[in-house]
Design a protein around this motif. Structure first.
Motif, PDB file in Angstrom:
ATOM      1  N   GLU A 304       0.927  -1.222  -0.059  1.00  0.00           N
ATOM      2  CA  GLU A 304       0.012   0.006   0.163  1.00  0.00           C
ATOM      3  C   GLU A 304       0.961   1.313   0.159  1.00  0.00           C
ATOM      4  O   GLU A 304       1.881   1.566   0.976  1.00  0.00           O
ATOM      5  CB  GLU A 304      -0.848   0.117   1.266  1.00  0.00           C
ATOM      6  N   PRO A 305       0.714   2.071  -0.944  1.00  0.00           N
ATOM      7  CA  PRO A 305       1.354   3.358  -1.071  1.00  0.00           C
ATOM      8  C   PRO A 305       1.145   4.251   0.118  1.00  0.00           C
ATOM      9  O   PRO A 305       0.129   4.393   0.612  1.00  0.00           O
ATOM     10  CB  PRO A 305       0.982   4.142  -2.377  1.00  0.00           C
ATOM     11  N   ASP A 306       2.415   5.046   0.416  1.00  0.00           N
ATOM     12  CA  ASP A 306       1.893   5.900   1.337  1.00  0.00           C
ATOM     13  C   ASP A 306       1.091   7.321   0.672  1.00  0.00           C
ATOM     14  O   ASP A 306       1.565   7.785  -0.288  1.00  0.00           O
ATOM     15  CB  ASP A 306       3.287   6.530   1.901  1.00  0.00           C
ATOM     16  N   ALA A 307       0.237   7.879   1.500  1.00  0.00           N
ATOM     17  CA  ALA A 307      -0.781   8.686   0.830  1.00  0.00           C
ATOM     18  C   ALA A 307       0.124  10.185   0.662  1.00  0.00           C
ATOM     19  O   ALA A 307      -0.405  10.750  -0.194  1.00  0.00           O
ATOM     20  CB  ALA A 307      -1.643   9.191   1.687  1.00  0.00           C
ATOM     21  N   SER A 313       6.053   2.863   0.535  1.00  0.00           N
ATOM     22  CA  SER A 313       4.896   2.198   0.701  1.00  0.00           C
ATOM     23  C   SER A 313       4.994   1.161   1.872  1.00  0.00           C
ATOM     24  O   SER A 313       6.260   0.971   2.476  1.00  0.00           O
ATOM     25  CB  SER A 313       5.002   1.052  -0.572  1.00  0.00           C
ATOM     26  N   GLN A 364      -7.091  -2.168   9.275  1.00  0.00           N
ATOM     27  CA  GLN A 364      -7.414  -2.591   7.849  1.00  0.00           C
ATOM     28  C   GLN A 364      -9.001  -2.470   7.563  1.00  0.00           C
ATOM     29  O   GLN A 364      -9.428  -2.047   6.601  1.00  0.00           O
ATOM     30  CB  GLN A 364      -6.888  -4.001   7.413  1.00  0.00           C
ATOM     31  N   ARG A 367     -10.068   1.088   7.258  1.00  0.00           N
ATOM     32  CA  ARG A 367      -9.809   1.496   5.850  1.00  0.00           C
ATOM     33  C   ARG A 367     -11.029   1.000   4.920  1.00  0.00           C
ATOM     34  O   ARG A 367     -11.509   1.760   4.163  1.00  0.00           O
ATOM     35  CB  ARG A 367      -8.499   1.392   5.538  1.00  0.00           C
ATOM     36  N   ARG A 371     -13.590   3.113   2.531  1.00  0.00           N
ATOM     37  CA  ARG A 371     -13.258   3.085   0.987  1.00  0.00           C
ATOM     38  C   ARG A 371     -14.786   2.503   0.573  1.00  0.00           C
ATOM     39  O   ARG A 371     -15.310   3.109  -0.523  1.00  0.00           O
ATOM     40  CB  ARG A 371     -12.431   2.003   0.737  1.00  0.00           C
ATOM     41  N   ARG A 385      -9.853   7.630  -3.332  1.00  0.00           N
ATOM     42  CA  ARG A 385      -9.013   6.583  -2.718  1.00  0.00           C
ATOM     43  C   ARG A 385      -8.651   6.830  -1.029  1.00  0.00           C
ATOM     44  O   ARG A 385      -8.883   7.979  -0.532  1.00  0.00           O
ATOM     45  CB  ARG A 385      -7.424   6.909  -3.255  1.00  0.00           C
ATOM     46  N   GLU A 387      -6.201   5.568   2.030  1.00  0.00           N
ATOM     47  CA  GLU A 387      -4.808   4.987   2.284  1.00  0.00           C
ATOM     48  C   GLU A 387      -4.258   5.246   3.864  1.00  0.00           C
ATOM     49  O   GLU A 387      -5.026   5.986   4.625  1.00  0.00           O
ATOM     50  CB  GLU A 387      -3.517   5.636   1.258  1.00  0.00           C
ATOM     51  N   SER A 388      -3.319   5.069   4.070  1.00  0.00           N
ATOM     52  CA  SER A 388      -2.484   5.453   5.390  1.00  0.00           C
ATOM     53  C   SER A 388      -1.304   6.242   4.702  1.00  0.00           C
ATOM     54  O   SER A 388      -0.952   6.249   3.879  1.00  0.00           O
ATOM     55  CB  SER A 388      -2.160   4.338   6.182  1.00  0.00           C
ATOM     56  N   GLY A 389      -0.755   7.093   5.738  1.00  0.00           N
ATOM     57  CA  GLY A 389       0.299   7.858   5.479  1.00  0.00           C
ATOM     58  C   GLY A 389       1.112   8.229   6.699  1.00  0.00           C
ATOM     59  O   GLY A 389       0.678   8.228   7.914  1.00  0.00           O
TER      60      GLY A 389
END
Length: 491
Positions: A304-307, A313, A364, A367, A371, A385, A387-389
């Motif tokens: 999962e990419p960083d926001a 990621s 999770q 999220r 979503r 979208r 995400e987490s960040g």
């Protein structure tokens, strides 16, 4: 065709299979069905064959000669022939299969289940099917609705990709997913959201884990959750006890299982970056590229990419039973293998269970809710979208992790930051948590402009909220409190 009454959910999957099987064209067509093991793929396809009078062949891990012998016998039984086919090569077997006809020239459904087993023993099989489905062969084959099914995700994913022989030949590509956390609760018949979340953190949404693997044994209430774990997961006489090991052993692309188990253990212990995983394993991060890619391809982990940092990621384990095994069971394996030791291990592992298993899983789930279930009134707009960040705080020389980051589109169709959120499983969320989110919002406002000032604050908790925070949320729609009841039944 009506969906079988004993089939839970799978409405979309069933409708797509029926559409494929009901196509009236005179040419042969190809469909590919994949998904992790124990999700009910075979049940779906067997039901389709029963409804349509189709041919179903379940392959086994065997040599080419043995597979051809089994296939020939199964096809002869389907056609009610007294003598089995004696195929010497898949070329002639495919020719006969593609010529199968139903009364009146109706389309015939033909399923090759566990297709990777056949292709492993006979690598030319996809090319033979390509030829049988090609334009030059249309006059020689009947209206067969051929379905290839398999659980080896890396293999099935590549069956139609790149320069693969069957690329461009399929008219159906269906992935059968695990049940999401809400459907899993309904499948298990659990109405208490806390109990549903605990069970989901251990076994996820795999249907077989709620039926065959536990023989219908379901925890009666939260107090029965621990005894249920001891009866079914930490019991060396039950299949769930070794399931995590078998999941890796069943994947043909996972050759160095010690390395893959090590990567999963590192993630389960809270190391979610490539550098963190490498440090845990005492290896160079460049040495892990292949292992991480293979685990992604097989659906064991997700990246999962960083926001806020495109090149950064985090890795998470996709199957809860793997997290439970690597965080709690694997370190205690020698004790757990001795009958009667499960209760002691479970008692001393409670802190690990809540911090390494339930906590990350709850994040999770939060999220996922944001979503797929949270409404636009909750988020302050239409999400695009989630995400987490990580947000840096230069003045304090630190950084802040955000468990939930929600992006959307504004009236000018520009991407905007709709909401940020914090998740706590076992902590009652108070004014301090809210103040932290407000501080992070100010940091983002300094970086992204005044639009971030309208960013909403989401507080997720499995233990509840203080009266002070509830009071703030009642007065300000920009503060949203999300507890277990809302996660499982609200938007």
């Amino acid at each position: 065709m009506d969906k079988p009454t004993e089939m839970f959910d799978r409405d979309f999957e069933w409708s797509e299979l029926v559409r494929f099987a009901s196509y009236e064209g005179s040419e042969a067509t190809l469909g590919v069905v994949s998904g992790r093991r124990r999700q009910g793929k075979t049940f779906l396809l067997d039901a389709l064959c029963r409804e349509t009078g189709g041919f179903f062949f379940a392959a086994s891990e065997a040599t080419e000669a043995e597979s051809l012998r089994q296939f020939g016998a199964a096809l002869a039984r389907f056609e009610e022939r007294s003598v089995p086919y004696r195929f010497t090569h898949w070329d002639e077997a495919v020719t006969v299969l593609m010529g199968v006809a139903a009364p009146g020239g109706r389309p015939v459904v033909a399923v090759l289940d566990e297709f990777p087993f056949l292709a492993k023993a006979s690598p030319e099989l996809p090319s033979l099917l390509q030829r049988a489905l090609g334009p030059q062969a249309r006059r020689e084959v009947g209206p067969v609705r051929l379905l290839l099914c398999g659980s080896a995700l890396s293999f099935m994913g590549g069956l139609l990709g790149g320069t693969a022989p069957l690329r461009g030949r399929a008219s159906l590509e269906l992935i059968v997913p695990t049940l999401d956390y809400r459907l899993a609760a309904a499948f298990w018949g659990i109405t208490d959201p806390r109990l549903a979340l605990l069970v989901n953190a251990v076994v996820g949404g795999t249907p077989a884990y709620g039926r065959e693997f536990v023989l219908g044994d379901r925890p009666k209430d939260v107090d029965d959750f621990g005894p249920w774990v001891l009866r079914n997961v930490l019991n060396p006489g039950r299949p769930l006890f070794r399931e995590a090991r078998f999941l890796l052993a069943e994947e043909p692309d996972l050759h160095d299982t010690a390395l893959y188990h090590g990567v999963l253990a590192a993630i389960a212990q809270g190391n979610h970056t490539r550098g963190g995983i490498a440090g845990y394993l005492e290896r160079k991060s460049t040495d892990l590229g292949h292992a991480l890619t293979v685990l992604e391809d097989t659906g064991m982990i997700v990246r999962e990419p960083d926001a806020f940092h495109g090149k950064r990621s985090a890795y998470h384990i996709a199957e809860p039973i793997l997290t439970f095994y690597h965080a709690l069971m694997r370190p205690e394996w020698s004790d757990l293998e001795r009958p009667g030791q499960g209760a002691e291990v479970w008692q001393r592992s409670q802190a690990t269970f809540h911090s390494k298993v339930v906590g990350p899983h709850f994040e999770q789930v939060c999220r996922s809710w944001t979503r797929w279930h949270a409404g636009s009134d909750t988020l302050g707009g239409r999400r695009t979208r989630v995400e987490s960040g990580v947000v840096s705080d230069p003045a304090a020389k630190t950084s802040h992790e955000l468990d939930v980051v929600v992006f959307g589109r504004d009236q000018d169709d520009r991407e905007s930051l709709l909401a940020i959120g914090e998740v706590k499983w076992n902590d009652v969320m108070g004014i301090g948590h809210l103040r932290r989110l407000e501080h992070v919002r100010e940091l983002l406002r300094a970086r992204q402009g005044e639009g971030a000032a309208r960013t909403r604050l989401l507080c997720f908790s499995g233990a509840g909220f203080t009266d002070e925070v509830r009071g703030v949320a009642d007065r300000d729609p920009g503060v949203q409190l999300v507890g277990l009841q809302r996660l499982y039944g609200g938007d």
